[in-house]
Design an enzyme around this catalytic site. Structure first.
Site, PDB file in Angstrom:
ATOM      1  N   TYR A  58      42.083  48.068  36.701  1.00 22.06           N
ATOM      2  CA  TYR A  58      42.498  47.731  35.345  1.00 22.06           C
ATOM      3  C   TYR A  58      42.161  48.863  34.368  1.00 22.06           C
ATOM      4  O   TYR A  58      40.990  49.140  34.104  1.00 22.06           O
ATOM      5  CB  TYR A  58      41.819  46.443  34.875  1.00 22.06           C
ATOM      6  N   HIS A  95      41.263  43.718  46.703  1.00 26.13           N
ATOM      7  CA  HIS A  95      42.242  43.528  45.640  1.00 26.13           C
ATOM      8  C   HIS A  95      43.689  43.695  46.144  1.00 26.13           C
ATOM      9  O   HIS A  95      44.098  44.784  46.519  1.00 26.13           O
ATOM     10  CB  HIS A  95      41.959  44.552  44.532  1.00 26.13           C
TER      11      HIS A  95
END
Length: 317
Positions: free
Chosen positions: A56, A122
Site C-alpha cells: 500500500y 498477500h
C-alpha cells in the site's frame, strides 16, 4: 464497539477494522496530522484492529501507521496489527521463503514494532498455490516461531484458493484468512465457505464492504475490474438510495457487519470523519437494526448480478 473472537487465535478484534491502505496516499494525499487524528479517533471509539501492507503506497502505509500508533502512545497489547508479505509495488509478487523472511523485518522496522499480530501472504492467487503450500507457509511458520508474528494468514480474491491451501497444509498452519469483495449486499458467496473455515479453526476477516467503491454515491474508480453489468446495477442501487435520502454506503457497511461468523470488517479510512461515520453505522445497527425496507429494495435491484465477480490472479494448473 463490539469485539469478536478471531477464530482460534484468542484475539478479540473490533467488528469494524481500520484499513490503512488510504494512509499510503493511494486514494489521494493524506496529511500526517489528518492520519494521526484518524487513528487517534479510531482508538478512542473502540477500534483496535489495524491492517496494512508494504504494497500500500509502496511501503508508505506501514510507515505512516507506525507513526500514528506511536503518536497515539497506545499500549502495544491494546491494538491488533496486521501486515502482509509477498506483494510489493516495485517488485511485484515474490512469495519465496527468502523474500517473506526479509519482508517481516522490513515491515517491523517501518511500523516501529517488535512483532505484528498477524502476517498475511498477500493475494496468493498471483503465484502457483503449491508454492504457497510448500514454501511460503513453512517460512511464515518459522516467522511465527521466532515471535515476529503471532499468527499467520492468507489473502486473495478467488474463494477457491482457501480450500486448496488449507486442505494441503498441516492442521493449524493457517490461523486466519482475509477475503475481500465477497461479503456485501451484491456478493455473499463467502457465506458458503464459512462452515468449512470454522471446521478448520480459521478466523475470518472480510474487507471492502463497499465493493471497492461500487456501493458508493461516487461510484468505483476507473480502474475497477468489475464487469459493466455489475457497475451499472450498483450505480442504479446507489441512485435509488440517494433519491430516498438514504446512504448506500451506510447500508452496505451495516450489512457487512450482520454476520457474527465474520470477526471483523475492514474498511479503508483516512480521516476522523470517516472513522466516525463507520462507527456510527455500526452502533446504529446494534441499537436500531438495519433499514429492512431499503435493504430489500436494494437487494432486488442487485439480484440480476448477485455474486457476479471478476477474475484475479494467474490460471492455476
Amino acid at each position: 464497539m463490539e469485539l469478536r473472537e478471531l477464530g482460534g487465535t484468542g484475539l478479540s478484534v473490533s467488528a469494524v477494522g481500520f484499513g490503512a491502505s488510504p494512509l499510503g496516499n493511494v486514494f489521494g494525499d493524506v496529511p500526517r496530522d489528518t492520519a494521526r487524528a484518524a487513528v487517534r479517533r479510531a482508538l478512542d471509539v473502540g477500534i483496535n484492529f489495524f491492517d496494512t501492507s508494504p504494497y500500500y503506497g509502496d511501503t508508505v502505509s506501514e510507515s505512516v501507521l507506525g507513526d500514528c500508533l506511536r503518536h497515539a502512545a497506545v499500549p502495544r497489547d491494546r491494538v491488533v496489527v496486521a501486515t502482509k508479505c509477498g506483494r510489493y509495488k516495485d517488485e511485484g509478487f515474490d512469495f519465496s521463503a527468502a523474500r517473506v523472511t526479509r519482508s517481516i523485518d522490513e515491515s517491523l522496522a517501518r511500523l516501529g514494532l517488535d512483532y505484528v499480530d498477524i502476517l498475511h501472504a498477500h493475494d496468493i492467487e498471483f503465484t502457483q498455490l503449491d508454492q504457497i503450500v510448500n514454501e511460503t507457509i513453512p517460512a511464515l511458520k518459522k516467522i511465527k516461531e521466532s515471535g515476529k508474528a503471532r499468527f499467520i494468514g492468507i489473502t486473495g480474491l478467488p474463494l477457491s484458493i482457501y480450500q486448496y491451501v488449507l486442505d494441503r497444509v498441516p492442521p493449524g498452519s493457517v490461523d486466519v484468512i482475509l477475503s475481500y469483495c465477497h461479503f456485501g449486499i451484491n456478493d455473499t458467496s463467502l457465506v458458503d465457505l464459512l462452515p468449512y473455515l470454522k471446521s478448520k479453526g480459521v478466523g475470518v476477516i472480510t474487507a471492502s464492504p463497499l465493493a471497492m467503491g461500487l456501493l458508493t454515491d461516487n461510484g468505483p474508480p476507473d480502474w475497477h475490474p468489475a464487469p459493466e453489468q455489475l457497475k451499472s446495477a450498483c450505480r442504479a442501487a446507489a441512485e435509488h438510495c440517494s433519491k430516498k435520502g438514504k446512504s448506500i454506503r451506510k447500508l452496505a457497511m451495516q450489512y457487512s457487519l450482520m454476520n457474527n461468523e465474520i470477526s471483523t470488517v475492514l474498511v479503508g479510512m483516512n480521516s476522523s470523519k470517516q472513522v466516525e461515520e463507520n462507527v456510527a453505522a455500526a452502533l446504529e445497527l446494534s441499537t436500531s437494526g438495519i433499514d429492512e425496507e431499503l435493504l430489500h429494495e436494494v437487494e432486488a435491484i442487485l439480484e440480476p448480478v448477485k455474486n457476479l465477480t471478476w477474475p484475479s490472479g494467474i490460471q492455476q494448473a
